[in-house]
Scaffold this motif. Structure first.
Motif, PDB file in Angstrom:
ATOM      1  N   HIS A  48      16.459   0.669   0.002  1.00 28.94           N
ATOM      2  CA  HIS A  48      15.459  -0.387   0.206  1.00 28.94           C
ATOM      3  C   HIS A  48      14.058   0.174   0.000  1.00 28.94           C
ATOM      4  CE1 HIS A  48      13.688  -4.032   1.481  1.00 28.94           C
ATOM      5  NE2 HIS A  48      14.621  -4.430   2.304  1.00 28.94           N
ATOM      6  N   LEU A  49      13.442  -0.199  -1.113  1.00 31.21           N
ATOM      7  CA  LEU A  49      12.058   0.177  -1.416  1.00 31.21           C
ATOM      8  C   LEU A  49      11.167  -1.064  -1.480  1.00 31.21           C
ATOM      9  CD1 LEU A  49      12.631   2.734  -4.353  1.00 31.21           C
ATOM     10  CD2 LEU A  49      12.625   3.186  -1.887  1.00 31.21           C
ATOM     11  N   GLY A  50      11.563  -2.116  -0.787  1.00 33.48           N
ATOM     12  CA  GLY A  50      10.824  -3.371  -0.890  1.00 33.48           C
ATOM     13  C   GLY A  50      10.330  -3.908   0.431  1.00 33.48           C
ATOM     14  N   HIS A  51       9.620  -5.041   0.338  1.00 32.10           N
ATOM     15  CA  HIS A  51       9.245  -5.891   1.463  1.00 32.10           C
ATOM     16  C   HIS A  51       8.395  -5.193   2.512  1.00 32.10           C
ATOM     17  CE1 HIS A  51      13.201  -8.103   0.275  1.00 32.10           C
ATOM     18  NE2 HIS A  51      12.238  -8.222  -0.641  1.00 32.10           N
ATOM     19  N   ASN A  52       7.721  -4.108   2.102  1.00 30.42           N
ATOM     20  CA  ASN A  52       6.841  -3.333   2.972  1.00 30.42           C
ATOM     21  C   ASN A  52       7.565  -2.677   4.129  1.00 30.42           C
ATOM     22  OD1 ASN A  52       3.788  -5.306   2.524  1.00 30.42           O
ATOM     23  ND2 ASN A  52       4.688  -3.694   1.272  1.00 30.42           N
ATOM     24  N   TYR A  53       8.869  -2.390   3.926  1.00 29.55           N
ATOM     25  CA  TYR A  53       9.560  -1.444   4.793  1.00 29.55           C
ATOM     26  C   TYR A  53       8.920  -0.070   4.536  1.00 29.55           C
ATOM     27  CZ  TYR A  53      13.292  -4.774   6.061  1.00 29.55           C
ATOM     28  OH  TYR A  53      14.008  -5.835   6.567  1.00 29.55           O
ATOM     29  N   PHE A  54       9.467   0.992   5.080  1.00 29.91           N
ATOM     30  CA  PHE A  54       8.797   2.290   5.101  1.00 29.91           C
ATOM     31  C   PHE A  54       8.308   2.730   3.715  1.00 29.91           C
ATOM     32  CE2 PHE A  54       8.630   6.964   5.489  1.00 29.91           C
ATOM     33  CZ  PHE A  54       7.814   7.080   6.608  1.00 29.91           C
ATOM     34  N   ALA A  55       9.223   2.872   2.756  1.00 32.79           N
ATOM     35  CA  ALA A  55       8.833   3.359   1.427  1.00 32.79           C
ATOM     36  C   ALA A  55       7.894   2.386   0.736  1.00 32.79           C
ATOM     37  CB  ALA A  55      10.070   3.604   0.573  1.00 32.79           C
ATOM     38  N   LEU A  92       3.883   2.585  -0.805  1.00 29.47           N
ATOM     39  CA  LEU A  92       3.485   2.185  -2.159  1.00 29.47           C
ATOM     40  C   LEU A  92       2.288   1.240  -2.153  1.00 29.47           C
ATOM     41  CD1 LEU A  92       6.997   1.581  -3.778  1.00 29.47           C
ATOM     42  CD2 LEU A  92       5.329   3.306  -4.496  1.00 29.47           C
ATOM     43  N   SER A  93       2.127   0.474  -1.094  1.00 27.65           N
ATOM     44  CA  SER A  93       1.108  -0.579  -1.054  1.00 27.65           C
ATOM     45  C   SER A  93      -0.296  -0.031  -0.783  1.00 27.65           C
ATOM     46  CB  SER A  93       1.451  -1.593   0.039  1.00 27.65           C
ATOM     47  OG  SER A  93       0.371  -2.488   0.253  1.00 27.65           O
ATOM     48  N   PRO A  94      -1.251  -0.248  -1.684  1.00 28.18           N
ATOM     49  CA  PRO A  94      -2.623   0.207  -1.421  1.00 28.18           C
ATOM     50  C   PRO A  94      -3.277  -0.535  -0.260  1.00 28.18           C
ATOM     51  CG  PRO A  94      -2.543  -1.111  -3.426  1.00 28.18           C
ATOM     52  CD  PRO A  94      -1.115  -0.886  -3.003  1.00 28.18           C
ATOM     53  N   LYS A  95      -2.748  -1.689   0.086  1.00 26.96           N
ATOM     54  CA  LYS A  95      -3.307  -2.443   1.211  1.00 26.96           C
ATOM     55  C   LYS A  95      -2.873  -1.842   2.544  1.00 26.96           C
ATOM     56  CE  LYS A  95      -3.733  -7.211   2.966  1.00 26.96           C
ATOM     57  NZ  LYS A  95      -5.161  -7.395   2.637  1.00 26.96           N
ATOM     58  N   LEU A  96      -1.652  -1.317   2.602  1.00 30.05           N
ATOM     59  CA  LEU A  96      -1.111  -0.784   3.844  1.00 30.05           C
ATOM     60  C   LEU A  96      -1.279   0.722   3.961  1.00 30.05           C
ATOM     61  CD1 LEU A  96       2.217  -2.832   4.043  1.00 30.05           C
ATOM     62  CD2 LEU A  96       0.055  -3.299   5.203  1.00 30.05           C
ATOM     63  N   ASN A  97      -1.411   1.394   2.833  1.00 28.57           N
ATOM     64  CA  ASN A  97      -1.512   2.850   2.827  1.00 28.57           C
ATOM     65  C   ASN A  97      -2.975   3.252   2.640  1.00 28.57           C
ATOM     66  OD1 ASN A  97      -1.402   5.605   2.370  1.00 28.57           O
ATOM     67  ND2 ASN A  97       0.300   5.500   0.916  1.00 28.57           N
ATOM     68  N   ARG A  98      -3.609   3.657   3.726  1.00 28.46           N
ATOM     69  CA  ARG A  98      -5.015   4.077   3.691  1.00 28.46           C
ATOM     70  C   ARG A  98      -5.145   5.583   3.958  1.00 28.46           C
ATOM     71  NH1 ARG A  98      -8.318  -0.470   3.944  1.00 28.46           N
ATOM     72  NH2 ARG A  98      -7.148  -2.186   3.014  1.00 28.46           N
ATOM     73  N   ARG A  99      -4.094   6.314   3.700  1.00 34.65           N
ATOM     74  CA  ARG A  99      -4.096   7.742   3.983  1.00 34.65           C
ATOM     75  C   ARG A  99      -4.998   8.498   3.014  1.00 34.65           C
ATOM     76  NH1 ARG A  99       1.062   8.862   6.986  1.00 34.65           N
ATOM     77  NH2 ARG A  99       0.795  11.072   6.524  1.00 34.65           N
ATOM     78  N   ASP A 100      -5.467   9.662   3.463  1.00 29.41           N
ATOM     79  CA  ASP A 100      -6.274  10.508   2.591  1.00 29.41           C
ATOM     80  C   ASP A 100      -5.602  11.866   2.363  1.00 29.41           C
ATOM     81  OD1 ASP A 100      -6.619  11.682   5.050  1.00 29.41           O
ATOM     82  OD2 ASP A 100      -8.793  11.364   5.141  1.00 29.41           O
ATOM     83  N   ARG A 159       1.137   7.796  -3.547  1.00 28.56           N
ATOM     84  CA  ARG A 159       1.779   6.740  -2.770  1.00 28.56           C
ATOM     85  C   ARG A 159       3.263   6.591  -3.113  1.00 28.56           C
ATOM     86  NH1 ARG A 159      -0.420   2.119  -4.511  1.00 28.56           N
ATOM     87  NH2 ARG A 159      -2.142   2.923  -5.769  1.00 28.56           N
ATOM     88  N   ALA A 160       3.650   7.034  -4.302  1.00 29.50           N
ATOM     89  CA  ALA A 160       5.054   6.938  -4.725  1.00 29.50           C
ATOM     90  C   ALA A 160       5.892   8.122  -4.273  1.00 29.50           C
ATOM     91  CB  ALA A 160       5.122   6.814  -6.244  1.00 29.50           C
ATOM     92  N   LYS A 161       5.273   9.127  -3.647  1.00 27.88           N
ATOM     93  CA  LYS A 161       6.026  10.334  -3.286  1.00 27.88           C
ATOM     94  C   LYS A 161       7.147  10.055  -2.300  1.00 27.88           C
ATOM     95  CE  LYS A 161       2.558  13.914  -4.228  1.00 27.88           C
ATOM     96  NZ  LYS A 161       1.658  14.942  -3.643  1.00 27.88           N
ATOM     97  N   VAL A 162       6.919   9.162  -1.355  1.00 23.77           N
ATOM     98  CA  VAL A 162       7.957   8.867  -0.372  1.00 23.77           C
ATOM     99  C   VAL A 162       9.155   8.214  -1.043  1.00 23.77           C
ATOM    100  CG1 VAL A 162       8.541   7.436   1.637  1.00 23.77           C
ATOM    101  CG2 VAL A 162       6.433   8.782   1.631  1.00 23.77           C
ATOM    102  N   ALA A 163       8.922   7.192  -1.864  1.00 24.78           N
ATOM    103  CA  ALA A 163      10.024   6.519  -2.558  1.00 24.78           C
ATOM    104  C   ALA A 163      10.789   7.495  -3.446  1.00 24.78           C
ATOM    105  CB  ALA A 163       9.485   5.358  -3.391  1.00 24.78           C
ATOM    106  N   ARG A 164      10.079   8.302  -4.193  1.00 28.76           N
ATOM    107  CA  ARG A 164      10.737   9.254  -5.082  1.00 28.76           C
ATOM    108  C   ARG A 164      11.492  10.326  -4.286  1.00 28.76           C
ATOM    109  NH1 ARG A 164       6.407  10.903  -9.682  1.00 28.76           N
ATOM    110  NH2 ARG A 164       8.304  11.687 -10.726  1.00 28.76           N
TER     111      ARG A 164
END
Length: 425
Positions: free
Chosen positions: A169-176, A180-188, A198-203
């Motif tokens: 599951h890489l969809g619906h704003n679950y963990f991975a 991926l989402s620039p709106k939810l991922n504000r990490r530096d 942002r794709a490192k977790v999914a990959r």
């Protein structure tokens, strides 16, 4: 990229990694609400056997969390020793009907049920979830490593339990998906900022799954191509991520989806918004919130057949991976269009909830089409046993699906779940 000149019949066998399905139809993952205390119940087995009898090539068990803190419902099956006999009973029963069976695996991340899990929901960045009325906390590097490894462990256990495939599951704003989402991922840090970061977790998750199972079972990913929210993950980023996953060699097929369980839950479920039904199954204070502001959070989108096709075609043109078309697959016409557009498989959800034998009927008569009216009243039923409310199925199921007192009379085991005394591992 290779050319795809031949158009297969949707009811012909289809190759999915090491697996050959008897036809190219898949029962899409829809959370069943039929597990209990992390165990499989007879109701859950029967749910999937119905689709196997109904003719699908493969049915998908949803949602099997890779960790306790990744559950979106406290009763969801976990990959524990205690759950394995029930999972084996389920796969054996589906195989007996000639169909394959896939396990959808994932971590809910910010969508996880913090109260039921008794642990914080984890997200790329801390965020308040208005719908669930909780606040997620930012995942640490240790959290990320643990969750990535847990996907590999879950995939290994899926092999042990007799599953033919896993759907990651890489969809619906679950963990991975949240990463991926620039709106939810504000990490530096290394997991934020650029799309590659942002794709490192999914990959990483898919690499862990591939490392765990090799080519023993098929690996499918369900990935967002549109969060349905301004500033969220969208098709222009989904295409390069799909290409990276293909280059990684970690996937056998890709299924594109849409919508955010945090930001826009109805974006995938085109059709009506059953606000009263949603409010009716929610505990307080969420019930009051749904009644007060649900019309602003749960937006209606018109239904059309094959509603994800046009966007998914753009991904289809960019990769050679076999692809599964999801979204509004309710007639032979949509199925044939998907095959002609180069998709290898089609996935059906609401249409099969209404008519589990729809695939058999379509195969016998190509003019048959789904009776689903897209009222979406099936959605709130995942709290009490997912079903089409327009069908009166007078079976042995309890009227209180999903509740402990309802299981004892209808399923094996003292609490309704399978254990080793009822089915050998």
């Amino acid at each position: 990229m290779s050319t795809r000149n031949e158009t297969p019949d949707v009811f012909s066998p289809g190759r999915l990694g090491p697996l050959t399905l008897r036809n190219r139809t898949i029962k899409a993952a829809t959370y069943e609400g039929l597990s209990h205390r992390g165990r499989v119940t007879q109701d859950l087995v029967d749910f999937h056997v119905a689709y196997a009898k109904g003719g699908v090539g493969m049915t998908t068990v949803a949602y099997l969390a890779v960790a306790k803190d990744g559950r979106t419902d406290r009763h969801q099956v976990l990959w524990t020793d205690e759950a394995m006999p029930g999972l084996r009973a389920l796969t054996d029963a589906v195989h007996a009907e000639g169909a394959a069976v896939s396990a959808q695996i994932g971590h809910g991340g910010p969508v996880a049920e913090a109260r039921g899990n008794r642990s914080p929901a984890l997200a790329p960045s801390a965020r308040t979830n208005v719908i669930a009325m909780n606040r997620s906390q930012a995942a640490t590097r240790a959290d990320i490593d643990r969750i990535v490894a847990a996907h590999g462990h879950a995939a290994s256990r899926a092999v042990e339990a007799g599953f033919d495939a896993v759907e990651v599951h890489l969809g619906h704003n679950y963990f991975a998906s949240a990463f991926l989402s620039p709106k939810l991922n504000r990490r530096d840090d290394e997991f934020g900022g650029s799309l590659r970061n942002r794709a490192k977790v999914a990959r990483g998750i898919l690499q862990a799954v591939r490392d765990a199972v090799g080519d023993r079972i098929a690996i499918v990913a369900k990935m967002n191509m549109d969060d349905g929210a301004p500033g969220g993950f969208w098709l222009d980023e989904a295409i390069p991520v799909a290409q990276w996953l293909e280059a990684d060699g970690t996937l056998d097929a890709l299924e594109m989806t849409a919508g955010s369980s945090l930001l826009n839950p109805m974006y995938l479920f085109k059709g009506d918004v059953p606000l009263d039904e949603f409010a009716g199954v929610m505990p307080q204070p969420i019930k009051a919130g749904v009644k007060a502001v649900g019309h602003r959070l749960l937006k209606a989108y018109p239904y059309t057949d094959g509603f994800l096709l046009e966007d998914a075609k753009q991904v289809r043109a960019a990769v050679d991976l076999p692809m599964v078309l999801l979204g509004g697959v309710s007639s032979r016409e949509v199925m044939d269009t998907a095959m002609a557009e180069g998709f290898g498989f089609v996935a059906m959800a609401r249409a099969l909830l209404r008519e589990p034998d729809l695939v058999n009927r379509m195969q016998a008569d190509e003019t048959s089409r789904s009776l689903c009216i897209h009222c979406n009243k099936c959605m709130p039923t995942n709290y009490t046993g997912t079903r089409c409310v327009l069908v009166d199925r007078r079976t042995t199921r309890s009227a209180s699906w999903g509740k402990p007192e309802g299981y004892a009379a209808t399923t094996p085991g003292p609490s309704g779940e399978w254990d080793a005394s009822h089915h050998g591992s």
